[in-house]
Design a protein around this motif. Sequence first.
Motif, PDB file in Angstrom:
ATOM      1  N   ARG A   1      20.212  46.562  50.795  1.00 14.78           N
ATOM      2  CA  ARG A   1      20.226  47.124  49.451  1.00 14.78           C
ATOM      3  C   ARG A   1      21.626  46.938  48.863  1.00 14.78           C
ATOM      4  N   LEU A   2      21.710  46.428  47.651  1.00  8.85           N
ATOM      5  CA  LEU A   2      22.995  46.204  46.994  1.00  8.85           C
ATOM      6  C   LEU A   2      22.999  46.975  45.683  1.00  8.85           C
ATOM      7  N   ALA A   3      23.802  48.021  45.633  1.00  9.75           N
ATOM      8  CA  ALA A   3      23.812  48.890  44.455  1.00  9.75           C
ATOM      9  C   ALA A   3      25.199  49.093  43.866  1.00  9.75           C
ATOM     10  N   THR A   4      26.248  48.940  44.662  1.00  6.12           N
ATOM     11  CA  THR A   4      27.595  49.250  44.200  1.00  6.12           C
ATOM     12  C   THR A   4      28.116  48.168  43.263  1.00  6.12           C
ATOM     13  N   GLU A   5      28.780  48.599  42.195  1.00  8.32           N
ATOM     14  CA  GLU A   5      29.326  47.679  41.203  1.00  8.32           C
ATOM     15  C   GLU A   5      30.769  48.042  40.892  1.00  8.32           C
ATOM     16  N   PRO A   6      31.542  47.095  40.326  1.00 10.48           N
ATOM     17  CA  PRO A   6      32.959  47.377  40.030  1.00 10.48           C
ATOM     18  C   PRO A   6      33.164  48.599  39.140  1.00 10.48           C
ATOM     19  N   ALA A   7      32.305  48.787  38.134  1.00 15.15           N
ATOM     20  CA  ALA A   7      32.524  49.867  37.165  1.00 15.15           C
ATOM     21  C   ALA A   7      31.894  51.185  37.582  1.00 15.15           C
ATOM     22  N   THR A   8      30.931  51.148  38.490  1.00 18.23           N
ATOM     23  CA  THR A   8      30.187  52.374  38.809  1.00 18.23           C
ATOM     24  C   THR A   8      30.706  53.088  40.038  1.00 18.23           C
ATOM     25  N   GLY A   9      31.407  52.375  40.930  1.00 21.00           N
ATOM     26  CA  GLY A   9      31.785  52.995  42.190  1.00 21.00           C
ATOM     27  C   GLY A   9      30.559  53.218  43.051  1.00 21.00           C
ATOM     28  N   SER A  10      30.626  54.229  43.910  1.00 19.78           N
ATOM     29  CA  SER A  10      29.525  54.506  44.821  1.00 19.78           C
ATOM     30  C   SER A  10      28.263  54.874  44.052  1.00 19.78           C
TER      31      SER A  10
ATOM     32  N   GLU B   1      31.708  41.331  56.195  1.00 19.22           N
ATOM     33  CA  GLU B   1      31.445  40.267  55.219  1.00 19.22           C
ATOM     34  C   GLU B   1      30.876  40.858  53.921  1.00 19.22           C
ATOM     35  N   SER B   2      31.536  41.914  53.436  1.00 19.67           N
ATOM     36  CA  SER B   2      31.032  42.632  52.258  1.00 19.67           C
ATOM     37  C   SER B   2      31.612  42.051  50.969  1.00 19.67           C
ATOM     38  N   ASP B   3      31.321  40.790  50.740  1.00 15.40           N
ATOM     39  CA  ASP B   3      31.818  40.089  49.568  1.00 15.40           C
ATOM     40  C   ASP B   3      31.057  40.504  48.315  1.00 15.40           C
ATOM     41  N   ASP B   4      31.371  39.859  47.192  1.00 15.60           N
ATOM     42  CA  ASP B   4      30.672  40.125  45.933  1.00 15.60           C
ATOM     43  C   ASP B   4      29.468  39.199  45.793  1.00 15.60           C
ATOM     44  N   LEU B   5      28.360  39.766  45.354  1.00 18.28           N
ATOM     45  CA  LEU B   5      27.162  38.980  45.061  1.00 18.28           C
ATOM     46  C   LEU B   5      27.038  38.877  43.542  1.00 18.28           C
TER      47      LEU B   5
ATOM     48  N   PHE C   1      30.734  45.154  47.684  1.00 22.14           N
ATOM     49  CA  PHE C   1      30.395  45.727  48.984  1.00 22.14           C
ATOM     50  C   PHE C   1      29.023  45.226  49.455  1.00 22.14           C
ATOM     51  N   ALA C   2      28.779  43.941  49.256  1.00 17.58           N
ATOM     52  CA  ALA C   2      27.487  43.344  49.634  1.00 17.58           C
ATOM     53  C   ALA C   2      27.551  42.913  51.096  1.00 17.58           C
TER      54      ALA C   2
ATOM     55  N   THR D   1      24.966  33.704  43.852  1.00 16.69           N
ATOM     56  CA  THR D   1      26.136  33.144  44.537  1.00 16.69           C
ATOM     57  C   THR D   1      26.976  34.267  45.145  1.00 16.69           C
ATOM     58  N   VAL D   2      27.831  33.894  46.071  1.00 17.82           N
ATOM     59  CA  VAL D   2      28.726  34.851  46.724  1.00 17.82           C
ATOM     60  C   VAL D   2      30.166  34.473  46.410  1.00 17.82           C
ATOM     61  N   GLU D   3      30.936  35.452  45.958  1.00 22.44           N
ATOM     62  CA  GLU D   3      32.372  35.272  45.778  1.00 22.44           C
ATOM     63  C   GLU D   3      33.079  35.894  46.976  1.00 22.44           C
TER      64      GLU D   3
END
Length: 380
Positions: free
Chosen positions: A125-134, A209-213, A160-161, A195-197
């Motif tokens: 599950r991928l829910a965390t975003e730069p602007a929202t935090g946890s 390996e919690s990169d950005d998706l 945190f993906a 893609t993954v950054e």
Amino acid sequence: MIEKWVYTDKQKRLVEKGERIREAAAANAKEADRGASFSDEVMKVVKEERYPSLPLPKEAGGENLSLYEFLLMQEKIAEGDGAVALSIGWHAGTMMELRDDRPWKEDQLQKLMDEVRKEQKVVNRLATEPATGSPTRGGMPETKATRKGDFYIINGKKIFASLADHLDYCIVTAYVEDQDDVGLFLIERNAQGVTVEKTWDTLGMRGTESDDLVLTDVEVPVSSLVETSTSKTVGPKGWLLHIPACYLGIAMGARNEAVEFAKNFQPNSLDTPIIEVPHIQDKIGTMEWKLLQAHSFLYDTARKWDEYPERREEWKGELGAVKLAVTNAAQEVVDLAMRISGGRGLSKNQPFEKYYRDVRAGLHNPPMDDAVIKMLAQGV
């Protein structure tokens, strides 16, 4: 000693699986930590042990993994590398939730379970975003899903993906414009526009390996919308105890290494190894009672969760308290291990500094300490 468990035959077999994953995790931990990536070799062993499908019901080809069994395996794996345990724990916990709560349409759920069983596919599950935090803080996702006929077009970014480059599926939260609701979309990792950054560069838990998706005009069928905030199940999530189990495993690994170090290190100022020194014995004894308390709280709660499913709604506060107590105890145990090893523990040639870095991450996994304390106060 803490590890003198009394196992059922099934538990023994599962722990042996966990031990084989632990060995692979430990063998690849330095490289994974250095490269901030999840090891291909470790994932190969994870799938050979059929870990991804263990939570599935027996009729779906799994072991119907109980919470108690899940935590035993997670703790064992984390002794080798906490990053491996935490990463694969998200998949296993997600599958346990889907198995127990059945929040999707049955055909959608069965399709995913079939692929997990046959091909040991991995999901997160991928829910965390730069602007929202946890996501536990309730922020609205900036990722958006726009309806276009029989498809949705999804754009956004998740941070945190965990297992970013090793996932087969992502369950992504997005604001669904035509429904004015938050939805969860099941998306193939190799879908066009996904893609993954490689941004993961942290102090600890580097091997997750919690990169950005990044999702750029990702087109998915309407059927990929598997849940919405108004349809999803709510209530305590016992599987999230994989988080404290992971950090308890890290603490166990640090304790084991500290005891071995104390048995074998003898400076020329002493006639015996330092394990005979009173203040070292005090530290070892303190580690033991903290670990005994943490194990008792964690596994007693897991046992109740398994044995009394009709009472699970009562235990939200207790689940949070377990996470708070165990992760903080793990911090203290690893700190004591570092004090036993002294300045040598700071060396990259020793395992202690990695335990020290990794265990800190437990303070930042949900639920946060302040949220747990507030919840407990309000429940009085």
